[in-house]
Design an enzyme around this catalytic site. Structure first.
Site, PDB file in Angstrom:
ATOM      1  N   SER A 194      41.007  43.816  33.562  1.00 16.24           N
ATOM      2  CA  SER A 194      40.918  42.766  34.675  1.00 16.24           C
ATOM      3  C   SER A 194      42.067  42.792  35.758  1.00 16.24           C
ATOM      4  CB  SER A 194      40.544  41.312  34.844  1.00 16.24           C
ATOM      5  OG  SER A 194      41.677  40.902  34.449  1.00 16.24           O
ATOM      6  N   LYS A 219      50.058  39.078  39.944  1.00 12.03           N
ATOM      7  CA  LYS A 219      48.124  38.859  39.390  1.00 12.03           C
ATOM      8  C   LYS A 219      48.226  37.997  39.738  1.00 12.03           C
ATOM      9  CE  LYS A 219      44.431  39.593  36.272  1.00 12.03           C
ATOM     10  NZ  LYS A 219      44.158  40.060  34.636  1.00 12.03           N
ATOM     11  N   SER A 233      43.251  44.067  29.322  1.00 16.50           N
ATOM     12  CA  SER A 233      43.696  44.376  30.598  1.00 16.50           C
ATOM     13  C   SER A 233      44.117  44.062  31.385  1.00 16.50           C
ATOM     14  CB  SER A 233      43.159  42.638  31.447  1.00 16.50           C
ATOM     15  OG  SER A 233      41.771  42.619  31.128  1.00 16.50           O
TER      16      SER A 233
END
Length: 488
Positions: free
Chosen positions: A152, A77, A176
């Protein structure tokens, strides 16, 4: 040829036997990413040259038969620091930032000879639940490209679900990792707070953030958590708790394990078909010998309100460092120091980030601190105590991961409150610092439903045990989206 339809154990066996080289696996993974990227938009950058060089060096050194992760590609990420690889947190503010150090989780992956293949898209600074808040592009759901992938960590989840990579890392502040895992029909865990070092994770909510893995199967998830977990003296919140082998209970039966089903997790706001799917999953666990009983977590209904005060307050403090002075974006039309600060932050941050900074600044301001931040902290304690009471009598808690399946792109982005409420089932886990996993549990109208299993602190082995037992006796994890060769 794709190799992402094979488990890590299978890939390791092929690498050890030299039926495939690390370079061949890396090249095939890059081809998988590139061939599917136009459909899902999961990546912000691909680390092609460095990954191939690392793979070549690994082939020359030889694959360690005792190191199952050697040569396995990993997507990361874009809020997790990677030395010499663009790390933007999907924000205009960090559009050109290349860190000079690796996050501890990344360093530990490198130490196991894993190959960082690229950086995945996300909601800007991890603020959002749909991946539509990225400054660069929205990621699409692997199962239906008109739907959101969740947020996210939507890029990390979609990349695994679409077969671009086998494994990825995300971060979870209020759901997330688990919510995108649910929306994309894969496995994702938020470990106990402090289990994985936050050093090198671009901070959002420091008392909530936790790095964790995405995978196609439960065992692979535990194998990757084995790599990244451990005490780190560079992170003051890192736990000194001795880390066990997270795969140690996988394969054991779950007879007589007591699992609680909170009535609040099946109440108002939960889609009836999602509720039906989770109740069916609970019945299945009962058929495997588990004892399922209804309980109450009475203060969980305050979780969303508490979270958006605590997380936004911590974010307003953490994001002060992005000021246009030291690195990243700087407004070009500023004529003095004050304008550099104001214009850089006004132009560099997206709307959702600015909304949360303002909410957090207000909650911490003189005259409002006691009414908001202090009160939120007190209610957070009540939420923690609710969990402690349940775990005095039960091994785990189960429920849906998200109240609905993935919704359409653009359908909720105009309504931040609706977006916030979508996290009502995942947020309490972060507030209490507990481990929580999402695993595939069925489908509603062709879209995956996630089953969430929550344990007391440091109970990841038991969480994985139950998750693996469910997985081994169902075939939901074997079903793939069309983009990955499936028929759905």
């Amino acid at each position: 040829m794709t190799w992402n339809n094979k488990t890590v154990d299978e890939l390791h066996d092929l690498l050890v036997k030299k039926e495939i080289s690390a370079v061949e696996l890396t090249k095939a993974t890059i081809e998988d990413i590139q061939s599917r990227e136009a459909a899902v938009d999961a990546f912000l950058s691909i680390n092609e040259d460095k990954a191939l060089a690392q793979a070549a060096a690994l082939d020359q050194k030889g694959i360690d038969a005792d190191n199952v992760m050697a040569g396995i590609p990993l997507a990361v990420k874009d809020n997790i620091s990677t030395k010499g690889i663009l790390t933007t947190a999907a924000s205009k503010m960090l559009y050109n930032y290349e860190p000079i150090f690796d996050a501890t989780a990344v360093a530990q992956a490198y130490a196991k000879d894993m190959i960082v293949i690229g950086k995945t898209n996300m909601d800007e600074f991890a603020m959002g639940g749909s991946n539509e808040n990225s400054a660069f592009k929205p990621t699409k759901n692997a199962w239906d490209q008109t739907k959101v992938p969740g947020g996210s960590s939507g890029g990390s989840a979609a990349a695994v679900a679409a077969g671009q990579v086998r494994l990825s890392l995300g971060s979870d502040t209020g759901g997330s990792i688990r919510q995108p895992a649910a929306f994309n029909g894969i496995v994702g865990i938020k470990p106990t707070y402090g289990t994985v070092s936050r050093f090198g994770l671009i901070a959002f909510g420091s008392s909530l953030d936790q790095i964790g893995p995405f995978s196609q199967t439960v065992k692979e998830n535990a194998q990757l958590l084995n790599v990244i977990a451990g005490h780190d003296k560079r992170d003051a919140t890192s736990t000194a708790h001795e880390i066990a082998d997270f795969t140690s209970k996988i394969g054991q039966d779950i007879k007589d394990l007591k699992i609680a089903l909170p009535k609040e997790y099946m109440g108002e706001g939960i889609d009836p078909q999602v509720k039906e799917t989770i109740l069916k999953a609970a019945k299945h666990l009962e058929s495997l010998g588990a004892i399922i009983e209804e309980v109450s977590l009475p203060h969980s209904k305050y979780g969303v309100a508490v979270y958006y005060i605590v997380a936004s307050s911590e974010a307003s403090s953490n994001l002060q460092r992005f000021d246009g002075i030291r690195y990243g974006f700087r407004a070009e039309d500023a004529t003095n120091l004050e304008e550099i600060y104001v214009k850089t932050r006004s132009q560099g941050f997206g709307e959702e980030v600015k909304r949360r900074i303002m909410l957090g600044t207000f909650s911490l301001s003189s005259g409002y601190y006691d009414a908001y931040f202090k009160k939120a902290g007190q209610v957070r304690t009540l939420i923690i105590q609710d969990f402690e009471k349940v775990f005095a009598d039960y091994d785990l808690i189960l429920g849906p991961t998200a109240p609905t399946v993935a919704y359409g792109l653009g359908t909720q982005s105009h309504d931040p409150v609706a977006m916030y409420l979508a996290d009502l089932l995942t947020i309490p886990v972060n507030l209490a610092g507990l481990p929580g996993i999402s695993i595939p549990a069925g489908f509603v109208e062709g879209l995956p439903v996630g089953l969430q299993l929550i344990g007391p602190k440091y109970s990841e082995e038991t969480v994985y045990q139950v998750a693996a037992a469910f997985e081994a006796t169902t075939d939901y994890h074997k079903q793939q989206p069309v983009i990955f060769g499936g028929d759905k």
